[in-house]
Write a protein that holds these residues in place. Structure first.
Motif, short mmCIF file in Angstrom:
data_model
loop_
_atom_site.label_atom_id
_atom_site.label_comp_id
_atom_site.label_asym_id
_atom_site.label_seq_id
_atom_site.Cartn_x
_atom_site.Cartn_y
_atom_site.Cartn_z
N ASP A 186 0.80 -1.22 0.00
CA ASP A 186 0.00 0.00 0.00
C ASP A 186 0.84 1.28 0.00
O ASP A 186 0.34 2.34 0.33
CB ASP A 186 -0.98 0.00 1.18
CG ASP A 186 -2.21 0.84 0.90
OD1 ASP A 186 -2.64 0.89 -0.27
OD2 ASP A 186 -2.72 1.48 1.84
N ALA A 187 2.12 1.19 -0.37
CA ALA A 187 2.96 2.38 -0.48
C ALA A 187 2.44 3.24 -1.61
O ALA A 187 2.05 2.73 -2.67
CB ALA A 187 4.41 1.99 -0.73
N GLY A 188 2.40 4.57 -1.41
CA GLY A 188 1.91 5.48 -2.43
C GLY A 188 3.03 6.27 -3.07
O GLY A 188 3.96 6.73 -2.40
N PHE A 189 2.96 6.44 -4.41
CA PHE A 189 3.98 7.16 -5.17
C PHE A 189 3.30 8.10 -6.15
O PHE A 189 2.27 7.76 -6.74
CB PHE A 189 4.86 6.18 -5.96
CG PHE A 189 5.57 5.19 -5.08
CD1 PHE A 189 6.79 5.50 -4.52
CD2 PHE A 189 5.00 3.96 -4.81
CE1 PHE A 189 7.44 4.60 -3.69
CE2 PHE A 189 5.64 3.05 -3.98
CZ PHE A 189 6.87 3.37 -3.42
N ASP A 190 3.88 9.27 -6.34
CA ASP A 190 3.38 10.22 -7.31
C ASP A 190 3.56 9.63 -8.71
O ASP A 190 4.67 9.25 -9.09
CB ASP A 190 4.16 11.53 -7.19
CG ASP A 190 3.62 12.61 -8.09
OD1 ASP A 190 3.81 12.50 -9.32
OD2 ASP A 190 3.02 13.57 -7.58
N ALA A 191 2.50 9.54 -9.48
CA ALA A 191 2.55 8.91 -10.80
C ALA A 191 3.40 9.70 -11.79
O ALA A 191 3.96 9.12 -12.72
CB ALA A 191 1.14 8.71 -11.35
N CYS A 192 3.51 11.02 -11.59
CA CYS A 192 4.29 11.85 -12.52
C CYS A 192 5.77 11.89 -12.19
O CYS A 192 6.60 12.03 -13.08
CB CYS A 192 3.74 13.27 -12.54
SG CYS A 192 2.13 13.39 -13.32
N LEU A 225 4.85 9.14 -1.52
CA LEU A 225 3.88 10.08 -0.95
C LEU A 225 3.43 9.69 0.44
O LEU A 225 3.27 10.55 1.30
CB LEU A 225 2.63 10.16 -1.85
CG LEU A 225 2.82 10.68 -3.26
CD1 LEU A 225 1.52 10.55 -4.05
CD2 LEU A 225 3.29 12.12 -3.22
N ASP A 226 3.19 8.41 0.65
CA ASP A 226 2.64 8.00 1.94
C ASP A 226 2.96 6.54 2.21
O ASP A 226 3.47 5.83 1.35
CB ASP A 226 1.14 8.26 2.02
CG ASP A 226 0.34 7.57 0.93
OD1 ASP A 226 0.66 6.42 0.58
OD2 ASP A 226 -0.62 8.17 0.43
N GLY A 227 2.62 6.12 3.43
CA GLY A 227 2.87 4.73 3.83
C GLY A 227 4.35 4.39 3.69
O GLY A 227 5.22 5.21 3.95
N LEU A 228 4.63 3.18 3.26
CA LEU A 228 6.01 2.72 3.11
C LEU A 228 6.72 3.38 1.93
O LEU A 228 7.91 3.16 1.72
CB LEU A 228 6.04 1.20 2.98
CG LEU A 228 5.57 0.46 4.22
CD1 LEU A 228 5.41 -1.03 3.94
CD2 LEU A 228 6.53 0.67 5.38
N GLY A 229 6.00 4.20 1.17
CA GLY A 229 6.62 4.94 0.08
C GLY A 229 7.32 6.22 0.54
O GLY A 229 8.15 6.77 -0.18
N GLN A 230 6.99 6.69 1.75
CA GLN A 230 7.61 7.92 2.25
C GLN A 230 9.11 7.75 2.35
O GLN A 230 9.61 6.74 2.83
CB GLN A 230 7.04 8.30 3.61
CG GLN A 230 5.63 8.81 3.53
CD GLN A 230 5.11 9.24 4.88
OE1 GLN A 230 5.57 8.81 5.92
NE2 GLN A 230 4.11 10.10 4.86
#
Length: 119
Positions: free
Chosen positions: A84-90, A95-100
């Motif tokens: 559920d890690a979030g990343f900016d598509a561009c 962005l959030d979760g384990l993606g920070q």
């Protein structure tokens, strides 16, 4: 962000490697491709196509390993189907979760003749 980090992945292809035919490049949404073991994720939007190594920096599993539904409805966020890690598509930035604090590794792409290629 290191724009050449994709080259450090095992099996990274050289410049000019074909990803897919230009007519098969998505107009919107995402598409994943395997180039002899090198995973590429294409993200298409009105701004064009971006490519990333399809490996979440958390555990290097493909973002779409559990589900192909990884792009938010507004097309702004890629969501790893594993953690559920979030990343900016561009930009690929976490962005959030384990993606920070991390980012997806961009892969430079362009159209050459009838093909979308690396480089």
């Amino acid at each position: 962000m290191n724009h050449d980090a994709w080259r450090d992945f095992p099996g990274a292809p050289g410049a000019g490697a074909r990803i897919c035919r230009a007519v098969d490049v998505p107009v919107s949404g995402v598409a994943s491709h395997d180039l002899d073991g090198f995973p590429v994720l294409l993200v298409a939007s009105a701004e064009g196509v971006r490519a990333y190594v399809n490996a979440c920096p958390h555990q290097y599993l493909p973002l779409d390993w559990r589900s192909g539904n990884i792009l938010s409805a507004d097309g702004a966020t890629l969501r790893c189907s594993n953690h559920d890690a979030g990343f900016d598509a561009c930009t690929g930035q976490g962005l959030d979760g384990l993606g920070q604090g991390c980012a997806l590794d961009p892969v430079p792409v362009h159209i050459a003749g009838d093909w979308l290629v690396i480089g």
